[in-house]
Design a protein around this motif. Structure first.
Motif, PDB file in Angstrom:
ATOM      1  N   TYR A 208       0.869  -1.189   0.000  1.00 21.63           N
ATOM      2  CA  TYR A 208       0.000   0.000   0.000  1.00 21.63           C
ATOM      3  C   TYR A 208       0.901   1.232   0.000  1.00 21.63           C
ATOM      4  O   TYR A 208       1.571   1.546   0.988  1.00 21.63           O
ATOM      5  CB  TYR A 208      -0.885  -0.043   1.239  1.00 21.63           C
ATOM      6  N   THR A 209       0.939   1.947  -1.122  1.00 23.64           N
ATOM      7  CA  THR A 209       1.978   2.950  -1.334  1.00 23.64           C
ATOM      8  C   THR A 209       1.556   4.391  -1.081  1.00 23.64           C
ATOM      9  O   THR A 209       2.330   5.314  -1.369  1.00 23.64           O
ATOM     10  CB  THR A 209       2.519   2.833  -2.780  1.00 23.64           C
ATOM     11  N   LYS A 210       0.376   4.626  -0.525  1.00 26.86           N
ATOM     12  CA  LYS A 210      -0.001   6.010  -0.232  1.00 26.86           C
ATOM     13  C   LYS A 210       1.000   6.706   0.700  1.00 26.86           C
ATOM     14  O   LYS A 210       1.335   7.880   0.460  1.00 26.86           O
ATOM     15  CB  LYS A 210      -1.412   6.079   0.355  1.00 26.86           C
ATOM     16  N   PRO A 211       1.489   6.050   1.775  1.00 28.03           N
ATOM     17  CA  PRO A 211       2.484   6.731   2.620  1.00 28.03           C
ATOM     18  C   PRO A 211       3.728   7.155   1.831  1.00 28.03           C
ATOM     19  O   PRO A 211       4.299   8.217   2.093  1.00 28.03           O
ATOM     20  CB  PRO A 211       2.811   5.688   3.687  1.00 28.03           C
ATOM     21  N   TYR A 212       4.131   6.329   0.890  1.00 29.73           N
ATOM     22  CA  TYR A 212       5.264   6.702   0.035  1.00 29.73           C
ATOM     23  C   TYR A 212       4.921   7.936  -0.795  1.00 29.73           C
ATOM     24  O   TYR A 212       5.701   8.898  -0.861  1.00 29.73           O
ATOM     25  CB  TYR A 212       5.618   5.535  -0.891  1.00 29.73           C
ATOM     26  N   ALA A 213       3.759   7.923  -1.434  1.00 24.16           N
ATOM     27  CA  ALA A 213       3.361   9.046  -2.282  1.00 24.16           C
ATOM     28  C   ALA A 213       3.232  10.342  -1.489  1.00 24.16           C
ATOM     29  O   ALA A 213       3.596  11.419  -1.976  1.00 24.16           O
ATOM     30  CB  ALA A 213       2.039   8.724  -2.988  1.00 24.16           C
ATOM     31  N   ASP A 214       2.741  10.244  -0.260  1.00 25.46           N
ATOM     32  CA  ASP A 214       2.559  11.441   0.571  1.00 25.46           C
ATOM     33  C   ASP A 214       3.895  12.074   0.955  1.00 25.46           C
ATOM     34  O   ASP A 214       4.027  13.301   0.977  1.00 25.46           O
ATOM     35  CB  ASP A 214       1.777  11.087   1.831  1.00 25.46           C
ATOM     36  N   LEU A 215       4.891  11.247   1.280  1.00 27.69           N
ATOM     37  CA  LEU A 215       6.181  11.758   1.758  1.00 27.69           C
ATOM     38  C   LEU A 215       7.146  12.064   0.621  1.00 27.69           C
ATOM     39  O   LEU A 215       8.081  12.849   0.800  1.00 27.69           O
ATOM     40  CB  LEU A 215       6.807  10.750   2.725  1.00 27.69           C
ATOM     41  N   TYR A 216       6.917  11.483  -0.541  1.00 25.11           N
ATOM     42  CA  TYR A 216       7.875  11.597  -1.648  1.00 25.11           C
ATOM     43  C   TYR A 216       8.267  13.042  -1.992  1.00 25.11           C
ATOM     44  O   TYR A 216       9.461  13.328  -2.169  1.00 25.11           O
ATOM     45  CB  TYR A 216       7.315  10.896  -2.890  1.00 25.11           C
ATOM     46  N   PRO A 217       7.341  13.993  -2.101  1.00 22.27           N
ATOM     47  CA  PRO A 217       7.753  15.348  -2.477  1.00 22.27           C
ATOM     48  C   PRO A 217       8.712  15.983  -1.476  1.00 22.27           C
ATOM     49  O   PRO A 217       9.553  16.807  -1.856  1.00 22.27           O
ATOM     50  CB  PRO A 217       6.427  16.120  -2.524  1.00 22.27           C
ATOM     51  N   GLU A 218       8.601  15.596  -0.229  1.00 16.34           N
ATOM     52  CA  GLU A 218       9.433  16.189   0.826  1.00 16.34           C
ATOM     53  C   GLU A 218      10.770  15.480   0.974  1.00 16.34           C
ATOM     54  O   GLU A 218      11.815  16.129   1.141  1.00 16.34           O
ATOM     55  CB  GLU A 218       8.669  16.130   2.146  1.00 16.34           C
ATOM     56  N   ASN A 219      10.737  14.135   0.913  1.00 12.92           N
ATOM     57  CA  ASN A 219      11.954  13.371   1.174  1.00 12.92           C
ATOM     58  C   ASN A 219      11.857  12.004   0.493  1.00 12.92           C
ATOM     59  O   ASN A 219      11.433  11.026   1.109  1.00 12.92           O
ATOM     60  CB  ASN A 219      12.156  13.203   2.684  1.00 12.92           C
ATOM     61  N   PRO A 220      12.250  11.910  -0.765  1.00 13.42           N
ATOM     62  CA  PRO A 220      12.102  10.650  -1.492  1.00 13.42           C
ATOM     63  C   PRO A 220      12.808   9.465  -0.831  1.00 13.42           C
ATOM     64  O   PRO A 220      12.258   8.358  -0.796  1.00 13.42           O
ATOM     65  CB  PRO A 220      12.709  10.963  -2.863  1.00 13.42           C
ATOM     66  N   GLU A 221      14.019   9.689  -0.317  1.00 12.70           N
ATOM     67  CA  GLU A 221      14.774   8.585   0.296  1.00 12.70           C
ATOM     68  C   GLU A 221      14.055   8.029   1.511  1.00 12.70           C
ATOM     69  O   GLU A 221      13.937   6.803   1.678  1.00 12.70           O
ATOM     70  CB  GLU A 221      16.177   9.049   0.672  1.00 12.70           C
ATOM     71  N   ALA A 222      13.579   8.920   2.365  1.00 12.57           N
ATOM     72  CA  ALA A 222      12.847   8.464   3.549  1.00 12.57           C
ATOM     73  C   ALA A 222      11.530   7.817   3.155  1.00 12.57           C
ATOM     74  O   ALA A 222      11.079   6.860   3.795  1.00 12.57           O
ATOM     75  CB  ALA A 222      12.595   9.637   4.494  1.00 12.57           C
ATOM     76  N   ALA A 223      10.915   8.323   2.095  1.00 10.43           N
ATOM     77  CA  ALA A 223       9.628   7.786   1.665  1.00 10.43           C
ATOM     78  C   ALA A 223       9.752   6.344   1.200  1.00 10.43           C
ATOM     79  O   ALA A 223       8.904   5.495   1.508  1.00 10.43           O
ATOM     80  CB  ALA A 223       9.054   8.653   0.551  1.00 10.43           C
TER      81      ALA A 223
END
Length: 237
Positions: A153-168
């Motif tokens: 489920y990749t919504k958490p990745y999509a939400d954080l990606y603009p701010e910090n791709p590596e952490a996402a």
């Protein structure tokens, strides 16, 4: 190369808004395949607010790539998929009135139930995938059900990606490695888009499949369906 499965629920939503057959769901599915999609995904819900049971039956003989049916494994859902026999069933824990999938399974709490469903799908010759988050123990428990794959489920990745791709992406990389180590294939879906898909794929190169609907259909309004599918496929090379 990672497969792209196009979720056509939004096409059905648009069609249902007028109560007629425009756009033609079956033609759109065929066009998606002709334009390069590796599969078609549908998520029939009990209220049939987008994909209807009849759509699923009508799509089955027309889909020439891979047919993936998502849904909560209620008795009615299981009756449908055992009759239709898609290549893959993705099990999601949605409530009947859920707007969209918003979390993965707590596999430990539903181990017996999920194992019985996976067993039934295997007996029917259908590949099973369990929708989960990135908790490592939960991923390992999914393997114990006998499932073939998980879908992250990749919504958490999509939400954080603009701010910090590596952490996402980091927890998804760890979850994917845990899945591979447990013998599971890995799919992914939810809020993946042309903005964030290529980076996700570069970090999880053994990804089997992504299922994308909302963002892809929205992009197609501007780019056209053929060009949109081509650009999504380019993200997966």
């Amino acid at each position: 190369m990672t497969n792209l499965s196009v979720n056509i629920n939004k096409i059905a939503t648009l069609r249902n808004a007028r109560g007629e057959n425009v756009p033609d769901l079956l033609k759109v599915a065929a066009d998606c395949e002709a334009f390069g999609a590796d599969g078609i995904t549908v998520h029939p819900r009990p209220d049939e607010r987008h994909i209807r049971r009849d759509d699923v039956y009508r799509l089955r003989p027309l889909v020439k790539t891979e047919f993936n049916i998502e849904g909560y494994p209620s008795p009615e859902f299981m009756e449908l998929v055992m009759q239709v026999k898609p290549e893959q069933v993705t099990l999601v824990p949605d409530a009947p009135d859920a707007l969209t999938s918003s979390a993965g399974w707590n596999v430990g709490q539903h181990m017996e139930f999920l194992t019985s469903i996976v067993d039934r799908l295997r007996e029917g010759g259908i590949r099973s995938s369990i929708f989960v988050g990135t908790d490592i123990e939960n991923v390992q428990l999914a393997a114990r059900t006998g499932a073939d794959r998980i879908e992250l489920y990749t919504k958490p990745y999509a939400d954080l990606y603009p701010e910090n791709p590596e952490a996402a992406v980091a927890p998804f990389v760890e979850a994917a490695h845990a899945a591979f180590s447990a013998g599971l294939g890995v799919n992914a879906g939810h809020d993946l888009s042309l903005v964030n898909l290529a980076y996700f794929h570069r970090n999880i190169p053994r990804l089997s499949e992504v299922s994308i609907g909302h963002a892809l259909i929205c992009d197609a309004l501007y780019l056209g369906l053929e060009k949109t599918i081509r650009e999504y496929k380019e993200c997966l090379v």
